[in-house]
Design a protein around this motif. Sequence first.
Motif, PDB file in Angstrom:
ATOM      1  N   THR A 125       1.018  -1.373   0.269  1.00  0.00           N
ATOM      2  CA  THR A 125      -0.273   0.105   0.562  1.00  0.00           C
ATOM      3  C   THR A 125       1.094   1.159  -0.038  1.00  0.00           C
ATOM      4  O   THR A 125       1.506   1.207   1.108  1.00  0.00           O
ATOM      5  CB  THR A 125      -1.149  -0.278   1.677  1.00  0.00           C
ATOM      6  OG1 THR A 125      -1.296  -1.183   0.926  1.00  0.00           O
ATOM      7  CG2 THR A 125      -1.566   1.362   1.161  1.00  0.00           C
ATOM      8  N   VAL A 126       0.837   2.097  -1.110  1.00  0.00           N
ATOM      9  CA  VAL A 126       1.968   3.035  -1.104  1.00  0.00           C
ATOM     10  C   VAL A 126       0.454   4.401  -1.179  1.00  0.00           C
ATOM     11  O   VAL A 126      -0.346   3.986  -2.413  1.00  0.00           O
ATOM     12  CB  VAL A 126       2.779   3.250  -2.656  1.00  0.00           C
ATOM     13  CG1 VAL A 126       3.878   4.107  -2.119  1.00  0.00           C
ATOM     14  CG2 VAL A 126       3.380   2.303  -1.783  1.00  0.00           C
ATOM     15  N   GLY A 127       0.852   5.655  -0.929  1.00  0.00           N
ATOM     16  CA  GLY A 127      -0.512   6.293  -1.340  1.00  0.00           C
ATOM     17  C   GLY A 127      -1.643   6.156  -1.270  1.00  0.00           C
ATOM     18  O   GLY A 127      -2.244   6.629  -2.058  1.00  0.00           O
ATOM     19  N   GLY A 128      -2.253   5.272  -0.222  1.00  0.00           N
ATOM     20  CA  GLY A 128      -3.950   4.808  -0.546  1.00  0.00           C
ATOM     21  C   GLY A 128      -4.167   3.703  -1.382  1.00  0.00           C
ATOM     22  O   GLY A 128      -5.153   3.340  -0.769  1.00  0.00           O
ATOM     23  N   LYS A 129      -3.032   3.135  -2.350  1.00  0.00           N
ATOM     24  CA  LYS A 129      -3.804   2.204  -3.176  1.00  0.00           C
ATOM     25  C   LYS A 129      -2.558   1.451  -3.284  1.00  0.00           C
ATOM     26  O   LYS A 129      -1.019   1.165  -2.807  1.00  0.00           O
ATOM     27  CB  LYS A 129      -2.893   3.141  -4.925  1.00  0.00           C
ATOM     28  CG  LYS A 129      -3.713   4.583  -4.984  1.00  0.00           C
ATOM     29  CD  LYS A 129      -4.094   5.426  -6.418  1.00  0.00           C
ATOM     30  CE  LYS A 129      -4.464   5.793  -6.998  1.00  0.00           C
ATOM     31  NZ  LYS A 129      -4.031   6.714  -8.240  1.00  0.00           N
ATOM     32  N   ASP A 130      -3.187   0.087  -3.743  1.00  0.00           N
ATOM     33  CA  ASP A 130      -2.313  -1.079  -4.151  1.00  0.00           C
ATOM     34  C   ASP A 130      -2.132  -2.056  -4.806  1.00  0.00           C
ATOM     35  O   ASP A 130      -2.485  -1.412  -6.285  1.00  0.00           O
ATOM     36  CB  ASP A 130      -3.258  -2.361  -3.073  1.00  0.00           C
ATOM     37  CG  ASP A 130      -4.236  -1.795  -1.823  1.00  0.00           C
ATOM     38  OD1 ASP A 130      -3.014  -1.410  -1.091  1.00  0.00           O
ATOM     39  OD2 ASP A 130      -5.211  -2.696  -1.158  1.00  0.00           O
ATOM     40  N   VAL A 131      -0.246  -1.916  -4.361  1.00  0.00           N
ATOM     41  CA  VAL A 131       0.257  -2.800  -5.626  1.00  0.00           C
ATOM     42  C   VAL A 131       0.495  -4.538  -5.288  1.00  0.00           C
ATOM     43  O   VAL A 131       0.807  -4.572  -4.856  1.00  0.00           O
ATOM     44  CB  VAL A 131       1.783  -2.448  -6.102  1.00  0.00           C
ATOM     45  CG1 VAL A 131       2.986  -2.698  -7.031  1.00  0.00           C
ATOM     46  CG2 VAL A 131       1.317  -0.851  -6.339  1.00  0.00           C
ATOM     47  N   THR A 132       0.003  -4.837  -5.913  1.00  0.00           N
ATOM     48  CA  THR A 132       0.131  -6.434  -6.363  1.00  0.00           C
ATOM     49  C   THR A 132       1.346  -6.839  -7.306  1.00  0.00           C
ATOM     50  O   THR A 132       1.548  -6.893  -8.167  1.00  0.00           O
ATOM     51  CB  THR A 132      -1.072  -7.421  -6.375  1.00  0.00           C
ATOM     52  OG1 THR A 132      -2.182  -6.545  -6.291  1.00  0.00           O
ATOM     53  CG2 THR A 132      -0.538  -8.519  -6.151  1.00  0.00           C
ATOM     54  N   LEU A 133       2.558  -7.846  -6.279  1.00  0.00           N
ATOM     55  CA  LEU A 133       3.695  -8.094  -6.740  1.00  0.00           C
ATOM     56  C   LEU A 133       3.736  -9.363  -6.525  1.00  0.00           C
ATOM     57  O   LEU A 133       3.729 -10.212  -5.346  1.00  0.00           O
ATOM     58  CB  LEU A 133       4.627  -7.159  -6.525  1.00  0.00           C
ATOM     59  CG  LEU A 133       6.408  -7.501  -7.200  1.00  0.00           C
ATOM     60  CD1 LEU A 133       6.222  -7.090  -8.656  1.00  0.00           C
ATOM     61  CD2 LEU A 133       7.619  -7.085  -6.353  1.00  0.00           C
ATOM     62  N   TYR A 134       3.923 -10.355  -7.629  1.00  0.00           N
ATOM     63  CA  TYR A 134       3.778 -11.717  -7.423  1.00  0.00           C
ATOM     64  C   TYR A 134       5.848 -11.677  -7.581  1.00  0.00           C
ATOM     65  O   TYR A 134       6.038 -11.840  -8.384  1.00  0.00           O
ATOM     66  CB  TYR A 134       3.491 -12.684  -8.567  1.00  0.00           C
ATOM     67  CG  TYR A 134       2.086 -12.795  -8.806  1.00  0.00           C
ATOM     68  CD1 TYR A 134       1.535 -13.204  -7.835  1.00  0.00           C
ATOM     69  CD2 TYR A 134       1.235 -11.465  -9.415  1.00  0.00           C
ATOM     70  CE1 TYR A 134      -0.009 -13.874  -7.076  1.00  0.00           C
ATOM     71  CE2 TYR A 134      -0.182 -11.324  -9.196  1.00  0.00           C
ATOM     72  CZ  TYR A 134      -1.409 -12.361  -8.159  1.00  0.00           C
ATOM     73  OH  TYR A 134      -2.208 -12.143  -7.803  1.00  0.00           O
ATOM     74  N   ILE A 135       5.729 -12.680  -7.036  1.00  0.00           N
ATOM     75  CA  ILE A 135       7.946 -13.260  -6.324  1.00  0.00           C
ATOM     76  C   ILE A 135       7.592 -14.635  -7.271  1.00  0.00           C
ATOM     77  O   ILE A 135       7.112 -15.631  -6.298  1.00  0.00           O
ATOM     78  CB  ILE A 135       8.413 -13.112  -5.530  1.00  0.00           C
ATOM     79  CG1 ILE A 135       8.062 -10.859  -5.630  1.00  0.00           C
ATOM     80  CG2 ILE A 135       9.749 -12.981  -5.534  1.00  0.00           C
ATOM     81  CD1 ILE A 135       8.360 -10.970  -3.996  1.00  0.00           C
ATOM     82  N   GLY A 136       8.222 -15.404  -7.868  1.00  0.00           N
ATOM     83  CA  GLY A 136       7.895 -16.553  -8.782  1.00  0.00           C
ATOM     84  C   GLY A 136       9.563 -17.352  -7.716  1.00  0.00           C
ATOM     85  O   GLY A 136       9.959 -17.112  -6.973  1.00  0.00           O
ATOM     86  N   SER A 137       9.572 -18.423  -8.893  1.00  0.00           N
ATOM     87  CA  SER A 137      10.205 -19.148  -8.987  1.00  0.00           C
ATOM     88  C   SER A 137      11.823 -19.227  -9.648  1.00  0.00           C
ATOM     89  O   SER A 137      11.440 -17.358  -9.958  1.00  0.00           O
ATOM     90  CB  SER A 137      10.589 -20.408  -9.216  1.00  0.00           C
ATOM     91  OG  SER A 137      10.095 -20.607 -10.416  1.00  0.00           O
ATOM     92  N   SER A 138      12.815 -19.790  -9.981  1.00  0.00           N
ATOM     93  CA  SER A 138      14.357 -19.370 -10.411  1.00  0.00           C
ATOM     94  C   SER A 138      14.095 -18.281 -12.084  1.00  0.00           C
ATOM     95  O   SER A 138      13.301 -20.095 -12.928  1.00  0.00           O
ATOM     96  CB  SER A 138      15.699 -19.518 -10.249  1.00  0.00           C
ATOM     97  OG  SER A 138      16.325 -19.388 -10.200  1.00  0.00           O
ATOM     98  N   ALA A 139      14.779 -17.776 -12.765  1.00  0.00           N
ATOM     99  CA  ALA A 139      14.030 -17.641 -13.565  1.00  0.00           C
ATOM    100  C   ALA A 139      16.102 -17.460 -14.687  1.00  0.00           C
ATOM    101  O   ALA A 139      16.004 -16.667 -15.369  1.00  0.00           O
ATOM    102  CB  ALA A 139      13.895 -16.249 -13.978  1.00  0.00           C
ATOM    103  N   GLY A 140      16.910 -18.094 -14.270  1.00  0.00           N
ATOM    104  CA  GLY A 140      17.810 -18.031 -14.643  1.00  0.00           C
ATOM    105  C   GLY A 140      18.993 -17.949 -13.492  1.00  0.00           C
ATOM    106  O   GLY A 140      18.541 -17.582 -12.802  1.00  0.00           O
TER     107      GLY A 140
END
Length: 376
Positions: A125-140
């Motif tokens: 939550t930044v400035g009242g707005k939500d940002v969603t970030l998916y962190i997955g597996s290895s990509a190299g």
Amino acid sequence: MLTRFHKILIAALAVQLVLVVFVMTRGDDSAALKEHPILTGFDAAKVTRLQVFSGQDAKPVDLVKRDAGWVLASGFDYPVDQAKVTDVLSPVAKLAAAAPIATQASRHKQLHVADTELERKLVITVGGKDVTLYIGSSAGARRTAVRIGGDDKVFAVTGISAAAVGSEPRQWVDASYVKLTRDDIAKVSVQRDATTVELARPAPPSAAPAGPGSGSAAGSAAPPPPPPPAEHWSAVVRGAPITLATGESLDDAAIDRLVGQVATIDLRSPADPKRDASKPTATITIERKASGAATPAPTILDVIADGDAYWVHDRSLPRAVLVDKARIDDAVGVDRDKLVKKPAPPAAVPPPGAGAGSAPRPGAGSASRPGPAGPG
């Protein structure tokens, strides 16, 4: 007349002209290959809430900024280690990548950045707005797959991984609930039902006054002080010193282990500090040595058995914790039998007549045999 060879040359020339036109009109592709920020304008200093999910239906670790610090909103507002929040948000602000490595939903699942199959999902939550970030597996090599919620593009980035983002409340707080120096502890009392056990460290011997003629005035150096005596704790059970039977002794190693358990208590997870502790399983009081003219206030812990853990509350703190039972079980269940070292069992006594030399061996010595009968 155009021969087949001429036609081939004309076709090759046409292909070359097409390539020249394409190269001249497409612009500079070097910018497309240059890494660019994934979260443009993201300011980690303006984040007011961070939710960490480790699965689609998993309960999130909910961190909320209060005033200048952070608390664990999903863990009874337990104070959060600020550095651990910074260690996650700072790399997020620096995430950068070139072209996406995937866009298809099937690849989202393979890289564990799908809505239903994921390693970590951060809702920031930044400035009242939500940002969603998916962190997955290895990509190299040293890269991790990430995807912004609502976008199909998956990027391979450096500087962050799912393992670096804690999915348990204890990974965001200071794990030490009680942290005392063992050598500073003067006394430990454990009250359990009607039984009280007290363990006291002996007071250090007072320095002997210097005799007449000692020191440099006597023309010789003062003798070195004698080595300190071996430290032996005293133990009192139900108001009376432990009476030792013949061959028994206090188990100094067991007492030292018990004192070590209460000196450093690490949490499993935050717990409800408002729990009713009017009838605790045990109450542990820790007294420290005086420092000069000041005597530190005692640390008083209420302890309640809770399945495979203990609920522990320091009365001087507004927070409580759950502690693995094995960490303080010796202290909570202390009694005479755990403080006294039993004498070694006596050696087995052989039965009468079983000793060496008690019976003649067959054929041993001629004196034991009767001589041959003489002639009549």
